[in-house]
Design a protein around this motif. Structure first.
Motif, short mmCIF file in Angstrom:
data_model
loop_
_atom_site.label_atom_id
_atom_site.label_comp_id
_atom_site.label_asym_id
_atom_site.label_seq_id
_atom_site.Cartn_x
_atom_site.Cartn_y
_atom_site.Cartn_z
N GLY A 41 8.74 -3.03 11.88
CA GLY A 41 7.81 -2.32 11.02
C GLY A 41 6.50 -3.07 10.81
N TYR A 42 5.62 -2.44 10.08
CA TYR A 42 4.29 -3.00 9.86
C TYR A 42 4.35 -4.24 8.97
N SER A 43 3.61 -5.26 9.38
CA SER A 43 3.34 -6.41 8.52
C SER A 43 1.97 -6.95 8.90
N THR A 44 1.36 -7.67 7.99
CA THR A 44 0.03 -8.21 8.24
C THR A 44 0.10 -9.40 9.19
N GLN B 21 6.25 3.33 10.08
CA GLN B 21 5.19 2.84 10.95
C GLN B 21 5.68 1.64 11.76
N SER C 61 4.72 -8.07 4.32
CA SER C 61 5.19 -6.70 4.48
C SER C 61 4.94 -5.92 3.19
N VAL D 98 3.26 2.81 5.06
CA VAL D 98 3.83 2.10 6.22
C VAL D 98 5.28 2.48 6.49
N GLY E 159 10.33 -0.11 9.09
CA GLY E 159 10.13 0.33 10.47
C GLY E 159 11.11 1.42 10.87
N HIS F 98 4.99 -1.93 13.99
CA HIS F 98 4.12 -3.10 14.16
C HIS F 98 3.28 -2.94 15.42
N GLN F 99 2.05 -3.40 15.36
CA GLN F 99 1.13 -3.22 16.49
C GLN F 99 1.70 -3.79 17.78
N ASP G 74 11.33 -3.88 6.30
CA ASP G 74 9.91 -3.59 6.53
C ASP G 74 9.59 -2.11 6.68
#
Length: 344
Positions: free
Chosen positions: A165-168, A227, A173, A224, A256, A229-230, A254
Motif C-alpha cells: 500500500g501507499y506510504s511516503t 491504493q 503510512s 489511500v 493496500g 505503492h508507486q 497500509d
C-alpha cells in the motif's frame, strides 16, 4: 542471460541485501538473516516433501548468469493462514435508517476478517533497482504462473496477491497512523517488521473486532485505502492483466489492495503450452516474441527467456540454453509469452 530457479542457502547473502533494499512496507521479506535462512530451508523442505501443507512455500531467485549473483526474488505460499491467522480488512457497508426521522444512510466500513484463510498466495516480489530493465521484473513475476501450471495439483483453487500500500518516501503510512497506531502505539515500520518475522499475535489481541466506519478516518487515510505503492504499481497492473481482481480486501497495516482470482481463469494458465525442443548452435531468427521457457523439473526447476515464434510446434535452443535447463533434443518444455496481450 537471466535465470530463474529455486532459492538455495548459497544465495542467503544476496537475498539479505535485497531485503535491505526493499524498504518499509514489504512485510513478507524482512531484513533478518535468520528469518531469510529459514525461508530458504522451508523451500528446500517443501521440494523434498518434508513439511505439511500449512508450511509449504516456494522461493524463486532471479540470477544474473554472468555474475552468478541473485538480483531478484519472488515466491508462492501454498496455503496461507493454517498455522497463524491471515488477517485482512474487508470493505463492507452498514445501513443506518430511521423512518421517524426520514433518514437512510449507507456507510462504508472496514471489518477485520480471516476470509482468505487456506488460499494460495503470490508474494515477495522484489528486484534490484539496477536490474529493473529488459522486462526482468515481468519475467520474475510471471514465472510463478508457469510453475503453478506445471504443478497445478499442489495449489489451491483461489490465488491471491497482497499489494504493498501507499506510504511516503520516509516510510510513513497515512492509513496506519490514522488507524492501527491508535491500538498498537508503535510506528508503521515496527509493526510491519514484527508481522514479517511471524510475531502476529498482537494483531488479534489489539485490533478492534467491530466494524470501523471509514467516514470517521481523516482524508489522508481514506484516500489511500486500496491504493498501491508507486514501486508496486507495475506488478499490480501486470497481475490485473493476467486476470487477478480487487474484490474489496485490503491490508490491515497500509490499506493496500489484495488481488484474487480462480487459478483456472488466469490467462497464463490457459495460454501456456508444452513444446518439443530442437538444439541449434545459433538461433538467428528475427522478429520473434519473448517467451519464458521452463524445464518442469520440480526439484531442479529452471527457467529463462528465449525468442520464439508462437506458431511453431517446437522450440529452438542453443546448446548453452539446453544445458542450463538440463534438457536434451526431443524433450518437452513449458512456454508462455512474456507479454500478455491487453484486451482491445
Amino acid at each position: 542471460m537471466m535465470i530463474v530457479r529455486h532459492a538455495e542457502l548459497k544465495d542467503l547473502q544476496d537475498i539479505y541485501l535485497l531485503a535491505e533494499k526493499s524498504g518499509v512496507g514489504f512485510t513478507s521479506l524482512p531484513a533478518n538473516i535468520d528469518i531469510l535462512s529459514k525461508r530458504i530451508i522451508r523451500t528446500q523442505k517443501t521440494l523434498a516433501g518434508e513439511v505439511p501443507e500449512s508450511e509449504q512455500g516456494y522461493l524463486f531467485v532471479l540470477e544474473d548468469f554472468m555474475s552468478q549473483r541473485v538480483v531478484g526474488l519472488s515466491a508462492i505460499e501454498v496455503s496461507v493462514g493454517l498455522t497463524s491467522p491471515f488477517y485482512s480488512y474487508r470493505m463492507g457497508k452498514q445501513v443506518h435508517a430511521s423512518d421517524e426521522l426520514n433518514v437512510y444512510k449507507t456507510l462504508d466500513t472496514l471489518f477485520l476478517t480471516n476470509d482468505l484463510t487456506g488460499v494460495s498466495e503470490l508474494c515477495s516480489l522484489i528486484i534490484d533497482p539496477t536490474f529493473r530493465v529488459n522486462s526482468n521484473g515481468k519475467f520474475l513475476s510471471k514465472i510463478r504462473f508457469l510453475f503453478i501450471a506445471a504443478f497445478r495439483h499442489l495449489f489451491k483453487q483461489k490465488l491471491i496477491a497482497e499489494m504493498r500500500g501507499y506510504s511516503t518516501e520516509d516510510g510513513i503510512s497515512p492509513f496506519w497512523n490514522a488507524l492501527g497506531h491508535h491500538f498498537f502505539k508503535m510506528d508503521f515500520a515496527t509493526a510491519d517488521y514484527l508481522s514479517g518475522i511471524g510475531q502476529k499475535s498482537f494483531i488479534a489481541e489489539l485490533m478492534p473486532r467491530f466494524p470501523i466506519y471509514i467516514d470517521l478516518l481523516p482524508e489522508s487515510a481514506k484516500n489511500v485505502i486500496g491504493q498501491v505503492h508507486q514501486q508496486t504499481l507495475p506488478a499490480f497492473k501486470l497481475l490485473q492483466l493476467e486476470g487477478l481482481e480487487y474484490c474489496g480486501y485490503v491490508d490491515i497495516f497500509d490499506g493496500g489492495p489484495t488481488l484474487q482470482a480462480d487459478i483456472k481463469n488466469l490467462k497464463a494458465i490457459q495460454n501456456c503450452q508444452q513444446v518439443q525442443i530442437k538444439i541449434e548452435a545459433q538461433n538467428n531468427q528475427k522478429g520473434n516474441q519473448a517467451f519464458m521457457v521452463a524445464n518442469d523439473h520440480y526439484e531442479n526447476y529452471k527457467a529463462l527467456l528465449v525468442s520464439h515464434d508462437g506458431n511453431e510446434r517446437f522450440l529452438k535452443l542453443t546448446p548453452e540454453q539446453a544445458q542450463i535447463l538440463n534438457v536434451k533434443l526431443g524433450d518437452q518444455v513449458r512456454i508462455l509469452a512474456l507479454h500478455t496481450q491487453e484486451k482491445s
